[in-house]
Write a protein that holds these residues in place. Structure first.
Motif, PDB file in Angstrom:
ATOM      1  N   HIS A   1      24.766  13.537  34.601  1.00 13.62           N
ATOM      2  CA  HIS A   1      24.875  14.681  33.706  1.00 13.62           C
ATOM      3  C   HIS A   1      23.828  15.740  34.060  1.00 13.62           C
ATOM      4  O   HIS A   1      22.846  15.482  34.766  1.00 13.62           O
ATOM      5  CB  HIS A   1      24.697  14.231  32.248  1.00 13.62           C
TER       6      HIS A   1
ATOM      7  N   HIS B   1      21.518  10.269  30.846  1.00 13.12           N
ATOM      8  CA  HIS B   1      21.327  10.780  29.488  1.00 13.12           C
ATOM      9  C   HIS B   1      22.471  11.710  29.098  1.00 13.12           C
ATOM     10  O   HIS B   1      22.847  12.607  29.847  1.00 13.12           O
ATOM     11  CB  HIS B   1      20.002  11.540  29.392  1.00 13.12           C
ATOM     12  N   GLN B   2      22.996  11.496  27.903  1.00  9.67           N
ATOM     13  CA  GLN B   2      24.094  12.318  27.398  1.00  9.67           C
ATOM     14  C   GLN B   2      23.669  13.171  26.196  1.00  9.67           C
ATOM     15  O   GLN B   2      24.507  13.784  25.540  1.00  9.67           O
ATOM     16  CB  GLN B   2      25.271  11.426  26.987  1.00  9.67           C
ATOM     17  N   ARG B   3      22.357  13.199  25.942  1.00 16.62           N
ATOM     18  CA  ARG B   3      21.882  13.960  24.794  1.00 16.62           C
ATOM     19  C   ARG B   3      20.490  14.504  25.097  1.00 16.62           C
ATOM     20  O   ARG B   3      19.720  13.899  25.852  1.00 16.62           O
ATOM     21  CB  ARG B   3      21.837  13.057  23.545  1.00 16.62           C
TER      22      ARG B   3
ATOM     23  N   GLU C   1      16.944  15.927  23.220  1.00 17.82           N
ATOM     24  CA  GLU C   1      16.254  15.978  21.930  1.00 17.82           C
ATOM     25  C   GLU C   1      15.896  17.417  21.570  1.00 17.82           C
ATOM     26  O   GLU C   1      16.197  17.897  20.476  1.00 17.82           O
ATOM     27  CB  GLU C   1      14.990  15.116  21.967  1.00 17.82           C
TER      28      GLU C   1
ATOM     29  N   THR D   1      17.644  23.909  20.023  1.00 15.41           N
ATOM     30  CA  THR D   1      18.471  22.707  19.914  1.00 15.41           C
ATOM     31  C   THR D   1      19.653  22.835  20.891  1.00 15.41           C
ATOM     32  O   THR D   1      20.343  23.854  20.907  1.00 15.41           O
ATOM     33  CB  THR D   1      18.995  22.529  18.492  1.00 15.41           C
TER      34      THR D   1
ATOM     35  N   ASP E   1      23.210  21.285  21.843  1.00  9.36           N
ATOM     36  CA  ASP E   1      24.248  20.449  21.236  1.00  9.36           C
ATOM     37  C   ASP E   1      24.957  19.562  22.254  1.00  9.36           C
ATOM     38  O   ASP E   1      25.295  18.411  21.948  1.00  9.36           O
ATOM     39  CB  ASP E   1      25.276  21.321  20.516  1.00  9.36           C
ATOM     40  N   GLN E   2      25.210  20.083  23.420  1.00  8.27           N
ATOM     41  CA  GLN E   2      25.992  19.334  24.413  1.00  8.27           C
ATOM     42  C   GLN E   2      25.316  19.428  25.776  1.00  8.27           C
ATOM     43  O   GLN E   2      24.649  20.422  26.103  1.00  8.27           O
ATOM     44  CB  GLN E   2      27.418  19.900  24.532  1.00  8.27           C
ATOM     45  N   VAL E   3      25.536  18.385  26.578  1.00  4.22           N
ATOM     46  CA  VAL E   3      25.093  18.425  27.969  1.00  4.22           C
ATOM     47  C   VAL E   3      26.281  18.817  28.850  1.00  4.22           C
ATOM     48  O   VAL E   3      27.392  19.052  28.350  1.00  4.22           O
ATOM     49  CB  VAL E   3      24.504  17.067  28.412  1.00  4.22           C
TER      50      VAL E   3
END
Length: 432
Positions: A95, A151-153, A155, A170, A172-174
């Motif tokens: 990702h 990693h799919q998120r 922080e 923030t 929201d999506q990768v």
């Protein structure tokens, strides 16, 4: 001169000779690519990655050129091909996330901003800095690209803008691209215009054959060093003896078939050349090479043909000095060959060079160029039209004088400098 300066000068001269000789400054060492194994060690994958070209590479630009989430490479070389695109076509199983920053209270490109990306379970954030340049004469994309692995998120994202302002965002999506404007407080998703792009196709890059142009019109008239020769009767003289009108100097040898064909062609059209106002001087180079016969035998053969123009013998000193001129005019350096012809103006300055037998119609068209002004010659010599902001003044004579001094030919260099003093004064080399 101090020892340090002397060594520095010799190194500079050696590098210059390598460049002019067409050699690779890297010794044809292939480009290298190393894979980070994640345990503090690296593996050389230059060959299997397709990166190991033996180019004289100088710069690299890293960018996600096709916006597919992995990084591609632009490589700039000193030799050909001067530009390569190494597109990353490996299947993407990991990702990514990428950001383009825009400053409002700092510089618009946010040069100097530091971007910190925090991933779940990781104590140390991933860091990137927006730069204007990242290598020798190169610049990577201003997109800030992060490879996320599995990693799919994300922080959080922290941007430290130039000037000290800090913002947190923030994500929201990768596997997305985001545009971040200073002071906005949010990262806006951005969609690449992939659909509007033509697909890039692979193309073979065969090594081009080096070809020598048969006719070279110089953008400036070159003042030649003194060129000694022997006349048909054996008297030692120089090319200065033939000044006063445009002159075609033909270097030929009795064993060279194209030379003999050229001489016969010039004989057939002698009257036409005479009416055009050009003198022909044929200088035999026989005797300057091993097993090539003597110049006297070549002149006897020319006399039997009843050639209607000036005959003579080239000397080793004259050929060496002409080779010196060629070495400064052309890259890469090539040894002087026959037939070679030089069109000189009425003052003995080189205007057009012919490598190989010169064609009559080409010669007749070039003869008027000997009377052109430097400004006119400059416009004609370039392959495209345009306007000059300032007309360049090529002072190749300064390099020739400097080379003569370095070769130990001080007397000849002194004569050359005194003779062309007015022109040499235009060069920054003149004080030396």
């Amino acid at each position: 001169m101090s020892p340090g300066k002397g060594l520095e000068s010799r190194i500079e001269t050696s590098l210059y000779d390598l460049v002019r000789g067409g050699f690779s400054l890297s010794g044809r060492e292939p480009n290298c690519c190393f894979l980070n194994l994640g345990d503090g060690t690296f593996c050389d994958i230059s060959a299997i990655s397709g990166f190991g070209f033996d180019d004289d590479a100088r710069a690299i630009g890293i960018t996600d050129w096709d916006f597919d989430g992995d990084l591609d490479l632009w490589v700039v070389n000193r030799n050909g091909p001067m530009l390569r695109l190494l597109r990353n076509d490996l299947p993407r199983r990991k990702h990514f996330v990428a950001f383009r920053l825009q400053g409002t209270r700092c510089n618009r490109d946010a040069i100097g901003a530091r971007v910190e990306l925090y991933l779940p379970g990781e104590k140390v954030p991933l860091l990137r800095t927006v730069r204007a340049g990242q290598g020798f004469l190169s610049q990577c994309s201003k997109w800030v690209h992060f490879g996320l692995g599995d990693h799919q998120r994300v922080e959080k994202l922290v941007v430290r803008w130039p000037g000290g302002e800090v913002e947190q965002f923030t994500i929201d999506q990768v596997d997305r691209h985001y545009r971040i404007v200073q002071g906005s407080g949010k990262a806006e998703p951005w969609t690449p215009p992939v659909k509007n792009r033509s697909p890039l196709a692979r193309s073979p890059l065969p090594r081009p054959k080096i070809t020598t142009p048969p006719r070279v019109l110089l953008p400036y008239k070159v003042c030649l060093p003194e060129f000694p020769l022997r006349t048909e009767r054996g008297r030692l003289t120089t090319l200065d003896h033939f000044q006063g009108q445009p002159t075609l100097v033909v270097l030929w040898a009795s064993w060279c078939r194209p030379c003999l064909k050229e001489l016969q062609e010039l004989k057939r059209h002698h009257q036409q050349l005479h009416q055009a106002g050009v003198r022909v001087v044929a200088l035999a180079v026989d005797g300057l090479l091993e097993d090539s016969g003597s110049a006297s035998q070549a002149l006897q053969m020319a006399q039997q043909w009843e050639l209607p123009y000036e005959l003579g013998e080239a000397t080793s000193e004259g050929i060496e000095r002409l080779q010196l001129v060629f070495d400064h005019l052309f890259v890469p350096r090539e040894p002087l060959a026959v037939p070679t012809s030089l069109l000189l103006d009425s003052q003995g300055r080189l205007v057009v060079l012919y490598r190989g037998a010169v064609e009559l119609q080409t010669l007749l068209a070039d003869i008027p160029l000997a009377d052109h002004t430097p400004e006119e010659l400059l416009q004609i010599a370039f392959p495209f039209s345009g306007r000059w902001e300032s007309v360049p003044d090529f002072v190749v004579e300064a390099h020739l004088a400097k080379q003569l001094v370095e070769d130990g030919q001080v007397v000849l260099a002194d004569q050359y400098i005194r003779r062309y003093k007015a022109r040499l004064k235009k060069s920054p080399f003149y004080p030396k």
